[in-house]
Design a protein around this motif. Structure first.
Motif, PDB file in Angstrom:
ATOM      1  N   MET A 240       1.517 -28.938   3.830  1.00 27.11           N
ATOM      2  CA  MET A 240       1.661 -29.348   4.767  1.00 27.11           C
ATOM      3  C   MET A 240       2.210 -28.792   5.781  1.00 27.11           C
ATOM      4  SD  MET A 240       4.837 -31.246   2.594  1.00 27.11           S
ATOM      5  CE  MET A 240       5.644 -29.758   1.853  1.00 27.11           C
ATOM      6  N   GLU A 241       2.215 -29.426   6.990  1.00 25.58           N
ATOM      7  CA  GLU A 241       2.511 -28.894   7.931  1.00 25.58           C
ATOM      8  C   GLU A 241       3.350 -27.586   8.587  1.00 25.58           C
ATOM      9  OE1 GLU A 241       0.261 -29.627  11.194  1.00 25.58           O
ATOM     10  OE2 GLU A 241      -0.958 -29.859   9.744  1.00 25.58           O
ATOM     11  N   ASP A 242       3.191 -27.043   8.707  1.00 24.57           N
ATOM     12  CA  ASP A 242       4.307 -26.069   9.113  1.00 24.57           C
ATOM     13  C   ASP A 242       4.591 -25.604  10.277  1.00 24.57           C
ATOM     14  OD1 ASP A 242       4.566 -25.448   6.550  1.00 24.57           O
ATOM     15  OD2 ASP A 242       3.114 -23.629   6.201  1.00 24.57           O
ATOM     16  N   TYR A 243       6.159 -24.724  10.714  1.00 20.57           N
ATOM     17  CA  TYR A 243       6.296 -24.476  11.827  1.00 20.57           C
ATOM     18  C   TYR A 243       5.498 -22.563  12.396  1.00 20.57           C
ATOM     19  CZ  TYR A 243       9.093 -28.912  12.497  1.00 20.57           C
ATOM     20  OH  TYR A 243       9.794 -29.896  12.451  1.00 20.57           O
ATOM     21  N   PHE A 244       5.413 -22.875  13.385  1.00 19.68           N
ATOM     22  CA  PHE A 244       5.101 -21.711  13.756  1.00 19.68           C
ATOM     23  C   PHE A 244       5.693 -21.519  15.541  1.00 19.68           C
ATOM     24  CE2 PHE A 244       1.617 -22.614  10.607  1.00 19.68           C
ATOM     25  CZ  PHE A 244       0.979 -21.958  10.532  1.00 19.68           C
ATOM     26  N   SER A 245       5.953 -20.367  15.291  1.00 18.63           N
ATOM     27  CA  SER A 245       6.345 -19.734  17.299  1.00 18.63           C
ATOM     28  C   SER A 245       5.092 -19.925  17.761  1.00 18.63           C
ATOM     29  CB  SER A 245       6.618 -17.995  17.394  1.00 18.63           C
ATOM     30  OG  SER A 245       8.279 -18.756  16.269  1.00 18.63           O
ATOM     31  N   ASN A 246       5.458 -20.111  19.253  1.00 18.15           N
ATOM     32  CA  ASN A 246       3.980 -20.004  20.579  1.00 18.15           C
ATOM     33  C   ASN A 246       4.450 -18.787  21.012  1.00 18.15           C
ATOM     34  OD1 ASN A 246       2.856 -20.338  22.815  1.00 18.15           O
ATOM     35  ND2 ASN A 246       3.433 -22.767  23.001  1.00 18.15           N
ATOM     36  N   GLU A 247       3.408 -17.991  20.261  1.00 19.62           N
ATOM     37  CA  GLU A 247       4.207 -16.660  20.477  1.00 19.62           C
ATOM     38  C   GLU A 247       3.738 -16.403  22.541  1.00 19.62           C
ATOM     39  OE1 GLU A 247       1.229 -15.959  17.072  1.00 19.62           O
ATOM     40  OE2 GLU A 247       1.263 -17.288  19.325  1.00 19.62           O
ATOM     41  N   LEU A 248       2.990 -17.072  22.714  1.00 13.88           N
ATOM     42  CA  LEU A 248       2.537 -17.312  23.991  1.00 13.88           C
ATOM     43  C   LEU A 248       4.516 -17.476  24.919  1.00 13.88           C
ATOM     44  CD1 LEU A 248      -0.470 -18.642  24.912  1.00 13.88           C
ATOM     45  CD2 LEU A 248      -0.227 -16.600  25.108  1.00 13.88           C
ATOM     46  N   TRP A 249       4.501 -18.670  24.876  1.00 17.43           N
ATOM     47  CA  TRP A 249       5.943 -18.899  25.080  1.00 17.43           C
ATOM     48  C   TRP A 249       6.849 -17.776  25.113  1.00 17.43           C
ATOM     49  CZ3 TRP A 249      11.145 -18.430  23.515  1.00 17.43           C
ATOM     50  CH2 TRP A 249      11.902 -19.465  24.548  1.00 17.43           C
ATOM     51  N   TYR A 250       6.818 -17.061  23.359  1.00 17.70           N
ATOM     52  CA  TYR A 250       8.229 -16.156  23.335  1.00 17.70           C
ATOM     53  C   TYR A 250       8.090 -14.692  23.199  1.00 17.70           C
ATOM     54  CZ  TYR A 250      10.211 -18.188  18.684  1.00 17.70           C
ATOM     55  OH  TYR A 250      11.265 -19.338  18.248  1.00 17.70           O
ATOM     56  N   ALA A 251       6.733 -14.514  24.090  1.00 17.95           N
ATOM     57  CA  ALA A 251       6.517 -13.423  24.961  1.00 17.95           C
ATOM     58  C   ALA A 251       7.469 -12.895  26.469  1.00 17.95           C
ATOM     59  CB  ALA A 251       4.771 -13.023  25.282  1.00 17.95           C
ATOM     60  N   THR A 252       6.643 -14.977  26.937  1.00 16.78           N
ATOM     61  CA  THR A 252       7.326 -14.290  28.207  1.00 16.78           C
ATOM     62  C   THR A 252       8.878 -15.204  28.176  1.00 16.78           C
ATOM     63  OG1 THR A 252       5.117 -15.725  28.440  1.00 16.78           O
ATOM     64  CG2 THR A 252       6.771 -15.968  30.094  1.00 16.78           C
TER      65      THR A 252
END
Length: 365
Positions: A240-252
């Motif tokens: 199924m579709e899983d959740y992931f962190s948006n690395e660009l948002w997190y890094a910023t």
């Protein structure tokens, strides 16, 4: 090597290189190919066509620059064809793309390379009357350990078993995979660490960090620019579709302790007792007091801008208006105070989304 490689180089760079220089570009070091080779390789196919987009980005940028400032191209030529240290052509290509993008977007403004000196200086400046915006370019390179492992794999002799072909496979994590609880954390850390000392930036003028992620080894996160939401869904380890962190948002924008999502599912699976946490503050967290006023992430077919909500210098209106003409600009993928100065409110909502999701009964495959 067939002639199609040379034809592609001539097509992209408009006969800028001599035959001897082309031979340099087509060589390799320890099994790794030259960054220009990766761009012009006619046999490099991927479902995203990232290399194809990057090839056109370089070609268009080159043709814009050669009409405006051919002298600058001649200055970076040695770096472009360097075949002893691939970080040199990689960074030169990043600067070339940035310069071409800026010249195209900021028509009517004075866009010029900064004269290099003994002290750290940004790469470009954009001048509008008495206002200056300075731009520093960075082209991240593959993690050193991952690069070494890839070199070793490429240098191994192809073998056969019982006179049958043997297909070999190697998985690379370009941003690194060690010293973190998950690969996502390594991606976040590598991005937030770019130009960490901020030595090239001035406290007196508006400063932009331009992060070029079009290198063939680093362009896999292009889809993070589709939205500036801190969490996205995609196909992970489950069906199924899983959740992931948006690395660009997190890094910023992520602060220390923010939960990280990597292939986390709300459906059936193994309950997650504790999500990995960010172990450092993102660049634009208030505690870090960054003097960078915005970051522009440039990927094969996305360009997004993340503004500093605590910026010392307000990004000029003329810059915000012109940057929306930059190649592949994505408003939905950006985080801006434009047009209503509500960036801090947006970020508060983003953080609530992360907190709320992390408190659900999540499953991890």
């Amino acid at each position: 090597m067939d002639d199609s490689f040379k034809r592609n180089i001539e097509y992209v760079f408009n006969n800028f290189f001599s035959e001897e220089e082309i031979e340099q570009v087509l060589s390799d070091i320890n099994g790794l190919s030259h960054p220009i080779f990766d761009i012009v390789n006619p046999y490099c196919y991927d479902s995203s066509n990232n290399n194809g987009f990057t090839r056109e980005n370089v070609r268009l940028a080159f043709n814009i620059i050669i009409k405006k400032n051919s002298e600058w191209l001649n200055k970076i030529k040695k770096r472009l064809i360097n075949n002893t240290d691939y970080s040199q052509p990689s960074s030169a290509l990043g600067e070339l793309r940035c310069y071409g993008y800026l010249l195209e977007a900021f028509t009517g403004y004075d866009v010029k390379p900064t004269d290099k000196s003994s002290t750290p200086t940004p790469d470009f400046s954009i001048i509008n009357k008495n206002e200056i915006v300075e731009v520093e370019v960075n082209t991240p390179q593959m993690n050193g350990e991952e690069q070494k492992a890839l070199e070793q794999f490429n240098n191994q002799q192809n073998s056969t078993t019982h006179n049958k072909p043997c297909i070999r496979e190697h998985v690379t994590a370009p941003f690194g995979r060690k010293n973190a609880k998950c690969v996502t954390e390594n991606v976040i850390h590598k991005i937030t660490s770019i130009k960490e000392d901020e030595a090239q930036f001035s406290k007196k003028t508006c400063s932009i960090l331009w992060v070029d992620l079009q290198d063939s080894h680093m362009n896999s996160i292009d889809d993070r620019c589709r939205s500036s939401c801190p969490i996205f869904t995609g196909r992970g380890y489950s069906s199924m579709e899983d959740y992931f962190s948006n690395e660009l948002w997190y890094a910023t924008y992520a602060s220390k302790g923010t939960p990280i999502f990597e292939s986390v599912n709300l459906g059936e699976g193994i309950p997650v007792k504790e999500l990995p946490k960010v172990t450092y503050d993102g660049r634009f967290c208030k505690k870090r007091k960054s003097i960078v006023d915005a970051i522009i992430f440039s990927l094969p077919h996305n360009t997004v801008i993340y503004e500093n909500p605590y910026a010392k210098h307000k990004i000029p209106k003329w810059f915000i208006e012109a940057i929306q003409n930059v190649r592949w600009y994505s408003y939905q993928g950006s985080k801006l105070n434009f047009p209503d100065h509500i960036l801090r409110n947006q970020l508060r909502i983003d953080r609530k989304i992360i907190t709320s999701l992390s408190q659900k009964e999540l499953k991890h495959w």
